[in-house]
Write a protein that holds these residues in place. Structure first.
Motif, PDB file in Angstrom:
ATOM      1  N   ALA A 259      -7.598   5.211 -11.255  1.00 12.21           N
ATOM      2  CA  ALA A 259      -6.293   4.580 -11.472  1.00 12.21           C
ATOM      3  C   ALA A 259      -5.868   3.833 -10.217  1.00 12.21           C
ATOM      4  CB  ALA A 259      -5.263   5.648 -11.827  1.00 12.21           C
ATOM      5  N   ARG A 260      -5.194   2.712 -10.416  1.00 11.70           N
ATOM      6  CA  ARG A 260      -4.723   1.907  -9.288  1.00 11.70           C
ATOM      7  C   ARG A 260      -3.222   2.102  -9.075  1.00 11.70           C
ATOM      8  NH1 ARG A 260      -8.064  -1.765  -6.999  1.00 11.70           N
ATOM      9  NH2 ARG A 260      -9.839  -2.655  -8.154  1.00 11.70           N
ATOM     10  N   ASP A 261      -2.793   1.906  -7.841  1.00 10.90           N
ATOM     11  CA  ASP A 261      -1.367   1.925  -7.524  1.00 10.90           C
ATOM     12  C   ASP A 261      -0.830   0.511  -7.712  1.00 10.90           C
ATOM     13  OD1 ASP A 261       1.174   2.132  -6.555  1.00 10.90           O
ATOM     14  OD2 ASP A 261       0.617   2.735  -4.514  1.00 10.90           O
ATOM     15  N   LEU A 262      -0.133   0.291  -8.806  1.00  9.65           N
ATOM     16  CA  LEU A 262       0.394  -1.035  -9.117  1.00  9.65           C
ATOM     17  C   LEU A 262       1.874  -1.158  -8.769  1.00  9.65           C
ATOM     18  CD1 LEU A 262      -1.420  -1.653 -12.529  1.00  9.65           C
ATOM     19  CD2 LEU A 262      -2.176  -2.244 -10.204  1.00  9.65           C
ATOM     20  N   THR A 263       2.370  -0.216  -7.973  1.00  3.14           N
ATOM     21  CA  THR A 263       3.754  -0.308  -7.501  1.00  3.14           C
ATOM     22  C   THR A 263       3.843  -1.052  -6.178  1.00  3.14           C
ATOM     23  OG1 THR A 263       3.674   1.789  -6.268  1.00  3.14           O
ATOM     24  CG2 THR A 263       4.254   1.901  -8.612  1.00  3.14           C
ATOM     25  N   LEU A 264       2.700  -1.439  -5.635  1.00  2.85           N
ATOM     26  CA  LEU A 264       2.675  -2.154  -4.359  1.00  2.85           C
ATOM     27  C   LEU A 264       3.338  -3.523  -4.498  1.00  2.85           C
ATOM     28  CD1 LEU A 264      -1.017  -1.325  -3.384  1.00  2.85           C
ATOM     29  CD2 LEU A 264       1.043  -0.277  -2.424  1.00  2.85           C
ATOM     30  N   VAL A 265       3.886  -4.027  -3.405  1.00  2.00           N
ATOM     31  CA  VAL A 265       4.517  -5.345  -3.392  1.00  2.00           C
ATOM     32  C   VAL A 265       3.464  -6.391  -3.074  1.00  2.00           C
ATOM     33  CG1 VAL A 265       6.265  -6.797  -2.307  1.00  2.00           C
ATOM     34  CG2 VAL A 265       6.726  -4.353  -2.696  1.00  2.00           C
ATOM     35  N   GLY A 266       3.331  -7.384  -3.946  1.00  2.00           N
ATOM     36  CA  GLY A 266       2.328  -8.418  -3.747  1.00  2.00           C
ATOM     37  C   GLY A 266       2.768  -9.496  -2.789  1.00  2.00           C
ATOM     38  N   ASP A 267       1.786 -10.148  -2.182  1.00  2.03           N
ATOM     39  CA  ASP A 267       2.034 -11.242  -1.250  1.00  2.03           C
ATOM     40  C   ASP A 267       1.241 -12.455  -1.717  1.00  2.03           C
ATOM     41  OD1 ASP A 267       1.178 -12.913   1.246  1.00  2.03           O
ATOM     42  OD2 ASP A 267       2.901 -11.751   1.950  1.00  2.03           O
ATOM     43  N   ALA A 268       1.933 -13.535  -2.066  1.00  2.38           N
ATOM     44  CA  ALA A 268       1.275 -14.709  -2.634  1.00  2.38           C
ATOM     45  C   ALA A 268       0.383 -15.426  -1.622  1.00  2.38           C
ATOM     46  CB  ALA A 268       2.316 -15.678  -3.187  1.00  2.38           C
ATOM     47  N   THR A 269       0.739 -15.354  -0.336  1.00  3.70           N
ATOM     48  CA  THR A 269      -0.087 -16.002   0.680  1.00  3.70           C
ATOM     49  C   THR A 269      -1.424 -15.295   0.814  1.00  3.70           C
ATOM     50  OG1 THR A 269       1.867 -16.736   1.900  1.00  3.70           O
ATOM     51  CG2 THR A 269      -0.212 -16.672   3.105  1.00  3.70           C
TER      52      THR A 269
ATOM     53  N   ALA B 250      -0.617  -4.739 -15.126  1.00  3.00           N
ATOM     54  CA  ALA B 250      -1.534  -3.711 -15.642  1.00  3.00           C
ATOM     55  C   ALA B 250      -2.691  -4.349 -16.414  1.00  3.00           C
ATOM     56  CB  ALA B 250      -0.774  -2.729 -16.529  1.00  3.00           C
ATOM     57  N   GLU B 251      -2.395  -5.372 -17.220  1.00 10.75           N
ATOM     58  CA  GLU B 251      -3.455  -6.052 -17.971  1.00 10.75           C
ATOM     59  C   GLU B 251      -4.407  -6.769 -17.018  1.00 10.75           C
ATOM     60  OE1 GLU B 251      -1.232  -7.122 -22.196  1.00 10.75           O
ATOM     61  OE2 GLU B 251      -0.934  -8.446 -20.455  1.00 10.75           O
ATOM     62  N   PHE B 252      -3.857  -7.415 -16.013  1.00 11.46           N
ATOM     63  CA  PHE B 252      -4.690  -8.101 -15.030  1.00 11.46           C
ATOM     64  C   PHE B 252      -5.576  -7.103 -14.289  1.00 11.46           C
ATOM     65  CE2 PHE B 252      -5.266  -9.837 -10.695  1.00 11.46           C
ATOM     66  CZ  PHE B 252      -5.919 -11.020 -11.009  1.00 11.46           C
ATOM     67  N   SER B 253      -5.000  -5.976 -13.909  1.00  9.21           N
ATOM     68  CA  SER B 253      -5.754  -4.952 -13.202  1.00  9.21           C
ATOM     69  C   SER B 253      -6.904  -4.424 -14.050  1.00  9.21           C
ATOM     70  CB  SER B 253      -4.825  -3.803 -12.805  1.00  9.21           C
ATOM     71  OG  SER B 253      -5.552  -2.753 -12.197  1.00  9.21           O
ATOM     72  N   ARG B 254      -6.670  -4.215 -15.341  1.00 10.73           N
ATOM     73  CA  ARG B 254      -7.743  -3.724 -16.225  1.00 10.73           C
ATOM     74  C   ARG B 254      -8.864  -4.750 -16.336  1.00 10.73           C
ATOM     75  NH1 ARG B 254      -3.461  -1.604 -19.289  1.00 10.73           N
ATOM     76  NH2 ARG B 254      -3.475  -3.375 -20.731  1.00 10.73           N
ATOM     77  N   ALA B 255      -8.510  -6.023 -16.392  1.00  7.30           N
ATOM     78  CA  ALA B 255      -9.530  -7.065 -16.472  1.00  7.30           C
ATOM     79  C   ALA B 255     -10.382  -7.093 -15.213  1.00  7.30           C
ATOM     80  CB  ALA B 255      -8.868  -8.425 -16.699  1.00  7.30           C
ATOM     81  N   MET B 256      -9.730  -7.043 -14.067  1.00  8.12           N
ATOM     82  CA  MET B 256     -10.436  -7.116 -12.792  1.00  8.12           C
ATOM     83  C   MET B 256     -11.204  -5.835 -12.477  1.00  8.12           C
ATOM     84  SD  MET B 256      -9.788 -10.119 -11.368  1.00  8.12           S
ATOM     85  CE  MET B 256      -9.992  -9.902  -9.603  1.00  8.12           C
TER      86      MET B 256
ATOM     87  N   GLU C 244      -5.134  -5.814  -2.869  1.00 14.69           N
ATOM     88  CA  GLU C 244      -5.732  -7.111  -3.177  1.00 14.69           C
ATOM     89  C   GLU C 244      -5.480  -7.508  -4.633  1.00 14.69           C
ATOM     90  OE1 GLU C 244      -9.574  -7.726  -0.301  1.00 14.69           O
ATOM     91  OE2 GLU C 244      -9.730  -6.178  -1.841  1.00 14.69           O
ATOM     92  N   ILE C 245      -5.597  -6.559  -5.537  1.00 18.14           N
ATOM     93  CA  ILE C 245      -5.362  -6.854  -6.950  1.00 18.14           C
ATOM     94  C   ILE C 245      -3.928  -7.336  -7.153  1.00 18.14           C
ATOM     95  CG2 ILE C 245      -5.151  -5.837  -9.250  1.00 18.14           C
ATOM     96  CD1 ILE C 245      -8.029  -6.341  -8.441  1.00 18.14           C
ATOM     97  N   VAL C 246      -2.984  -6.654  -6.542  1.00 15.39           N
ATOM     98  CA  VAL C 246      -1.573  -7.026  -6.691  1.00 15.39           C
ATOM     99  C   VAL C 246      -1.315  -8.387  -6.048  1.00 15.39           C
ATOM    100  CG1 VAL C 246       0.792  -6.375  -6.153  1.00 15.39           C
ATOM    101  CG2 VAL C 246      -0.851  -4.611  -6.812  1.00 15.39           C
ATOM    102  N   ASP C 247      -1.868  -8.617  -4.871  1.00 15.73           N
ATOM    103  CA  ASP C 247      -1.676  -9.901  -4.190  1.00 15.73           C
ATOM    104  C   ASP C 247      -2.255 -11.051  -5.003  1.00 15.73           C
ATOM    105  OD1 ASP C 247      -0.472  -8.618  -2.050  1.00 15.73           O
ATOM    106  OD2 ASP C 247      -2.262  -8.635  -0.786  1.00 15.73           O
ATOM    107  N   LEU C 248      -3.443 -10.851  -5.545  1.00 17.18           N
ATOM    108  CA  LEU C 248      -4.088 -11.904  -6.327  1.00 17.18           C
ATOM    109  C   LEU C 248      -3.286 -12.215  -7.583  1.00 17.18           C
ATOM    110  CD1 LEU C 248      -6.450 -13.817  -6.781  1.00 17.18           C
ATOM    111  CD2 LEU C 248      -7.738 -11.909  -7.776  1.00 17.18           C
TER     112      LEU C 248
END
Length: 293
Positions: free
Chosen positions: A30-40, A97-103, A129-133
């Motif tokens: 399982a991934r931690d998808l509560t992280l804050v993403g960074d677009a840069t 969550a859908e993006f994470s499952r795909a990756m 990285e998943i969240v940032d992407l």
């Protein structure tokens, strides 16, 4: 008669057991998808993962990330989809969550994804990285170009059978550093097997499309759209005249030690991907491939 009944029962049991095994879900940690993403940071990952050269039909004037050119394989022709933020044509409506499952697990909103999409490698990416992407892709300009359907014949057109392929060849997991090697070597190994997915093109595959165990990076003579992919072993690279400096350099400018220029698919990878990497990442790949870490 009783013998035949026992044989029939055995066949049914074996068939059912095989079906259960090969159709079972293949999911990683399982991934931690509560992280804050960074677009840069995510924009750099777009380059690191070679998203642009695969998902852009540059030869036909396609918009960036709005769908790729044909990828010819022994199983049919695949077309990388539109991954812009367009809500219908792209992935604008996807959840994290859908993006994470795909990756991570090769599972899209509509079912199993073909391994022409390198989730075998992206599964090694970190949660951050998943969240940032995801954040970076959601920030791309939406493009309405519809994704082109794959041209894959029966039985490969039946997506549920991909569960069997995954059970045979796919092991979703995160990258684990080798504590006995340097940080640079580990970074290079991660890029080669993970986000950069060099191993995907530069390894021979068996009749079912799985990488032949123990022959990673020994080259793929089968060809296809990208042509023959040469070996990236230390011995093969040394024979071509590469050292760490020249190997890192070719990922930036495409010029080989023999004064040739890498073109075709690798030329696109360099132009849209590795030439935009940091010098440190190119050096890390060179250090790993030549095993100088």
């Amino acid at each position: 008669m009783r013998v035949w009944l026992w044989l029939l029962a055995a066949v049914v049991v074996v068939t059912a057991g095989a079906g259960i095994y090969f159709l079972r879900p293949v999911n990683g940690p399982a991934r931690d998808l509560t992280l804050v993403g960074d677009a840069t940071r995510g924009a750099y990952l777009i380059r690191l993962g070679d998203c642009i050269s695969c998902h852009t039909d540059a030869k036909n004037g396609g918009a960036e990330l709005a769908g790729g050119a044909a990828l010819s394989t022994p199983f049919g022709t695949f077309f990388a989809p539109n991954i812009t933020s367009h809500p219908e044509a792209g992935i604008g409506k996807w959840t994290l969550a859908e993006f994470s499952r795909a990756m991570s697990d090769g599972e899209g909103p509509e079912g199993h994804l073909y391994p022409a999409f390198p989730y075998e490698n992206y599964t090694l990416m970190s949660d951050q990285e998943i969240v940032d992407l995801f954040v970076a892709l959601q920030a791309t300009p939406p493009n309405p170009t519809p994704s082109r359907p794959h041209e894959v014949g029966f039985p490969f057109s039946v997506r549920p059978i991909l569960a069997g392929w995954k059970n045979l060849f796919f092991r979703p997991q995160r990258y684990v550093a080798d504590a006995g090697r340097s940080e640079e070597w580990n970074r290079g190994r991660y890029l080669v097997f993970g986000a950069g997915h060099c191993v995907m093109c530069h390894s021979p595959r068996n009749a079912l499309g799985g990488i032949e165990p123990g022959r990673e990076l020994t080259g793929n003579p089968a060809g296809g759209t990208g042509g023959r992919a040469p070996a990236l072993t230390a011995a093969a690279l040394a024979a071509e005249g590469y050292d760490e400096t020249s190997l890192a350099s070719v990922l930036s400018d495409g010029f080989t030690p023999g004064f040739d220029v890498l073109g075709a698919a690798m030329g696109e990878v360099i132009a849209d991907g590795t030439s935009h990497w940091s010098a440190e990442d190119r050096a890390a790949v060179a250090a790993y491939l030549l095993d100088k870490g």
